[in-house]
Design a protein around this motif. Sequence first.
Motif, PDB file in Angstrom:
ATOM      1  N   ARG A 220       0.836  -1.377   0.153  1.00 50.93           N
ATOM      2  CA  ARG A 220      -0.046  -0.043   0.006  1.00 50.93           C
ATOM      3  C   ARG A 220       0.950   1.286  -0.129  1.00 50.93           C
ATOM      4  O   ARG A 220       0.594   2.123  -0.800  1.00 50.93           O
ATOM      5  N   CYS A 221       1.981   1.209   0.663  1.00 49.81           N
ATOM      6  CA  CYS A 221       3.121   2.416   0.822  1.00 49.81           C
ATOM      7  C   CYS A 221       3.747   2.613  -0.467  1.00 49.81           C
ATOM      8  O   CYS A 221       3.673   3.743  -0.753  1.00 49.81           O
ATOM      9  N   GLU A 222       4.072   1.823  -1.023  1.00 44.40           N
ATOM     10  CA  GLU A 222       4.756   1.784  -2.232  1.00 44.40           C
ATOM     11  C   GLU A 222       3.958   1.672  -3.294  1.00 44.40           C
ATOM     12  O   GLU A 222       4.585   2.083  -4.808  1.00 44.40           O
ATOM     13  N   SER A 223       2.808   1.319  -3.361  1.00 46.43           N
ATOM     14  CA  SER A 223       1.971   0.832  -4.627  1.00 46.43           C
ATOM     15  C   SER A 223       2.739  -0.015  -5.558  1.00 46.43           C
ATOM     16  O   SER A 223       2.915   0.066  -6.726  1.00 46.43           O
ATOM     17  N   LEU A 224       3.199  -1.043  -4.973  1.00 42.37           N
ATOM     18  CA  LEU A 224       3.840  -1.997  -5.795  1.00 42.37           C
ATOM     19  C   LEU A 224       3.425  -3.483  -5.270  1.00 42.37           C
ATOM     20  O   LEU A 224       3.518  -4.058  -4.195  1.00 42.37           O
ATOM     21  N   GLU A 225       2.671  -4.101  -6.131  1.00 47.12           N
ATOM     22  CA  GLU A 225       1.893  -5.581  -5.923  1.00 47.12           C
ATOM     23  C   GLU A 225       2.831  -6.435  -5.563  1.00 47.12           C
ATOM     24  O   GLU A 225       2.501  -7.472  -4.608  1.00 47.12           O
ATOM     25  N   GLN A 226       3.925  -6.696  -6.131  1.00 51.92           N
ATOM     26  CA  GLN A 226       5.019  -7.623  -5.611  1.00 51.92           C
ATOM     27  C   GLN A 226       5.404  -7.658  -4.429  1.00 51.92           C
ATOM     28  O   GLN A 226       5.776  -8.677  -3.841  1.00 51.92           O
ATOM     29  N   LEU A 227       5.258  -6.591  -3.744  1.00 47.72           N
ATOM     30  CA  LEU A 227       5.624  -6.392  -2.390  1.00 47.72           C
ATOM     31  C   LEU A 227       4.653  -7.471  -1.356  1.00 47.72           C
ATOM     32  O   LEU A 227       5.120  -8.184  -0.247  1.00 47.72           O
ATOM     33  N   ARG A 228       3.514  -7.876  -1.821  1.00 48.13           N
ATOM     34  CA  ARG A 228       2.649  -8.827  -1.281  1.00 48.13           C
ATOM     35  C   ARG A 228       3.149 -10.068  -1.132  1.00 48.13           C
ATOM     36  O   ARG A 228       3.275 -10.780  -0.108  1.00 48.13           O
ATOM     37  N   VAL A 229       3.886 -10.504  -2.133  1.00 48.18           N
ATOM     38  CA  VAL A 229       4.504 -11.822  -2.201  1.00 48.18           C
ATOM     39  C   VAL A 229       5.571 -11.892  -1.261  1.00 48.18           C
ATOM     40  O   VAL A 229       5.550 -12.961  -0.392  1.00 48.18           O
ATOM     41  N   LEU A 230       6.463 -10.893  -1.138  1.00 43.57           N
ATOM     42  CA  LEU A 230       7.714 -11.236  -0.180  1.00 43.57           C
ATOM     43  C   LEU A 230       6.969 -10.834   1.341  1.00 43.57           C
ATOM     44  O   LEU A 230       7.505 -11.396   2.099  1.00 43.57           O
ATOM     45  N   TRP A 231       5.939 -10.082   1.368  1.00 47.29           N
ATOM     46  CA  TRP A 231       5.443  -9.995   2.847  1.00 47.29           C
ATOM     47  C   TRP A 231       4.795 -11.176   3.358  1.00 47.29           C
ATOM     48  O   TRP A 231       4.951 -11.316   4.536  1.00 47.29           O
ATOM     49  N   HIS A 232       4.441 -12.143   2.508  1.00 50.22           N
ATOM     50  CA  HIS A 232       3.690 -13.362   2.897  1.00 50.22           C
ATOM     51  C   HIS A 232       4.730 -14.541   3.095  1.00 50.22           C
ATOM     52  O   HIS A 232       4.703 -15.582   2.872  1.00 50.22           O
ATOM     53  N   GLY A 233       6.101 -14.009   2.928  1.00 44.29           N
ATOM     54  CA  GLY A 233       6.959 -14.989   2.970  1.00 44.29           C
ATOM     55  C   GLY A 233       7.707 -15.998   1.804  1.00 44.29           C
ATOM     56  O   GLY A 233       8.301 -16.974   1.906  1.00 44.29           O
ATOM     57  N   GLU A 234       6.958 -15.598   0.640  1.00 43.81           N
ATOM     58  CA  GLU A 234       7.418 -16.302  -0.649  1.00 43.81           C
ATOM     59  C   GLU A 234       8.447 -15.592  -1.426  1.00 43.81           C
ATOM     60  O   GLU A 234       8.904 -14.388  -0.862  1.00 43.81           O
ATOM     61  N   ARG A 235       9.232 -16.250  -2.403  1.00 48.54           N
ATOM     62  CA  ARG A 235      10.223 -15.733  -2.813  1.00 48.54           C
ATOM     63  C   ARG A 235      10.059 -15.483  -4.368  1.00 48.54           C
ATOM     64  O   ARG A 235       9.360 -16.260  -5.008  1.00 48.54           O
ATOM     65  N   ILE A 236      10.853 -14.541  -4.919  1.00 47.40           N
ATOM     66  CA  ILE A 236      10.734 -13.891  -6.470  1.00 47.40           C
ATOM     67  C   ILE A 236      12.078 -14.341  -6.958  1.00 47.40           C
ATOM     68  O   ILE A 236      13.141 -13.291  -6.334  1.00 47.40           O
ATOM     69  N   ALA A 237      12.355 -14.959  -7.804  1.00 44.14           N
ATOM     70  CA  ALA A 237      13.641 -14.996  -8.424  1.00 44.14           C
ATOM     71  C   ALA A 237      13.616 -13.984  -9.429  1.00 44.14           C
ATOM     72  O   ALA A 237      12.813 -13.667 -10.385  1.00 44.14           O
ATOM     73  N   VAL A 238      14.954 -13.212  -9.754  1.00 44.83           N
ATOM     74  CA  VAL A 238      15.082 -12.279 -10.634  1.00 44.83           C
ATOM     75  C   VAL A 238      16.391 -12.561 -11.742  1.00 44.83           C
ATOM     76  O   VAL A 238      17.216 -12.903 -11.328  1.00 44.83           O
ATOM     77  N   HIS A 239      15.712 -12.489 -12.960  1.00 38.38           N
ATOM     78  CA  HIS A 239      16.690 -12.573 -13.703  1.00 38.38           C
ATOM     79  C   HIS A 239      17.282 -11.209 -14.131  1.00 38.38           C
ATOM     80  O   HIS A 239      16.679 -10.217 -14.421  1.00 38.38           O
ATOM     81  N   VAL A 240      18.852 -11.207 -14.280  1.00 39.42           N
ATOM     82  CA  VAL A 240      19.414  -9.858 -14.429  1.00 39.42           C
ATOM     83  C   VAL A 240      20.021  -9.837 -15.910  1.00 39.42           C
ATOM     84  O   VAL A 240      20.629 -10.692 -16.355  1.00 39.42           O
ATOM     85  N   CYS A 241      19.366  -9.051 -16.839  1.00 42.95           N
ATOM     86  CA  CYS A 241      19.522  -8.989 -18.225  1.00 42.95           C
ATOM     87  C   CYS A 241      20.557  -7.754 -18.299  1.00 42.95           C
ATOM     88  O   CYS A 241      20.762  -6.888 -17.494  1.00 42.95           O
ATOM     89  N   ASP A 242      21.222  -7.937 -19.677  1.00 44.77           N
ATOM     90  CA  ASP A 242      22.141  -7.017 -20.065  1.00 44.77           C
ATOM     91  C   ASP A 242      21.594  -5.338 -20.259  1.00 44.77           C
ATOM     92  O   ASP A 242      22.428  -4.669 -20.091  1.00 44.77           O
ATOM     93  N   GLN A 243      20.664  -5.369 -20.651  1.00 47.82           N
ATOM     94  CA  GLN A 243      20.032  -4.293 -21.020  1.00 47.82           C
ATOM     95  C   GLN A 243      18.612  -3.932 -20.926  1.00 47.82           C
ATOM     96  O   GLN A 243      17.781  -4.843 -20.772  1.00 47.82           O
ATOM     97  N   ALA A 244      17.984  -2.844 -20.837  1.00 47.62           N
ATOM     98  CA  ALA A 244      16.630  -2.569 -20.770  1.00 47.62           C
ATOM     99  C   ALA A 244      15.714  -3.090 -22.054  1.00 47.62           C
ATOM    100  O   ALA A 244      16.495  -3.128 -23.248  1.00 47.62           O
ATOM    101  N   PRO A 245      14.596  -3.706 -21.926  1.00 49.70           N
ATOM    102  CA  PRO A 245      13.809  -4.109 -22.983  1.00 49.70           C
ATOM    103  C   PRO A 245      13.405  -2.702 -23.739  1.00 49.70           C
ATOM    104  O   PRO A 245      13.710  -1.561 -23.371  1.00 49.70           O
ATOM    105  N   GLY A 246      12.937  -2.961 -24.868  1.00 51.82           N
ATOM    106  CA  GLY A 246      12.542  -1.901 -25.719  1.00 51.82           C
ATOM    107  C   GLY A 246      11.343  -1.073 -24.942  1.00 51.82           C
ATOM    108  O   GLY A 246      10.999  -1.518 -23.939  1.00 51.82           O
ATOM    109  N   PRO A 247      11.123   0.154 -25.598  1.00 57.40           N
ATOM    110  CA  PRO A 247      10.144   1.267 -24.517  1.00 57.40           C
ATOM    111  C   PRO A 247       8.852   0.521 -24.468  1.00 57.40           C
ATOM    112  O   PRO A 247       8.334   0.096 -25.528  1.00 57.40           O
TER     113      PRO A 247
END
Length: 266
Positions: A220-247
């Motif tokens: 609610r504070c950040e307006s970021l839905e993915q924080l609900r996942v972390l708050w409930h103790g679940e994990r999110i894997a992150v792929h780090v890519c070399d560059q930004a995707p197209g706009p």
Amino acid sequence: MSAAAERGAPFHVLIPARLASSRLRNKPLADICGQPMIVRVAERVKLSRAISCVVATDDLQILQACREAGVDALLTRADHPSGSDRLAEACTLLGLPDDAIVVNVQGDEPLMDPALIEAVAAELQRRPDCVMSTAAHAIAHAAEFANPNVVKVVLDRRSTAQYFSRAPIPWWRDGMAEAWSSGLVDLPEQPAPLRHVGIYGYRVGFLKQFPGLEPAPTERCESLEQLRVLWHGERIAVHVCDQAPGPGVDTQADLERVREIFAALA
């Protein structure tokens, strides 16, 4: 390595799309070189190894536009508060099993890299301890680091998300405090700050559960839905890519820029 392993595990792509948009009217149907934007997104998805690509929408005009272009689409309820809720209904309508992997590609990303879609799916496949996956890339400019519209993510040693924020994280205490107070924003040296890319992989079983989870105070504070996942103790894997995707497309100016890119590629 077998051919199947090289191809990666099977995965599906769902594209949530609703007609209402606060900044760009009828955005999914905006013309990009002769096709609606939602169709252009699906065309990019079909260049990946996804075994299916389905648009999940609440609007008959979007449904018709997709079907006329040969894009699979289904109609969902109109009262969903988020794209995740819409996708959860779509998984049920499609009868996808709980152990299937679904990648959520936003309906305003007509230049999404097919390889990134595959990488996000593969990241979740190799991380059985995670219920979701997403992507990030290094931030190169201090202005982006300071911009609250640019979501940042901090990872642990296994590339699992520790936190997402609109604030500049990680905060480089010794190197940034003085510069920040004087208005001279700088970038941390180590670890390099990462910009979160809004593409998600889900295990279908978790995606179906997500709408019923209590929203997190941080969400609610950040307006970021993915924080609900972390708050409930679940994990999110992150792929780090070399560059930004197209706009992506949020505004009329974004739309014109994407049109120019497509016209140059024609």
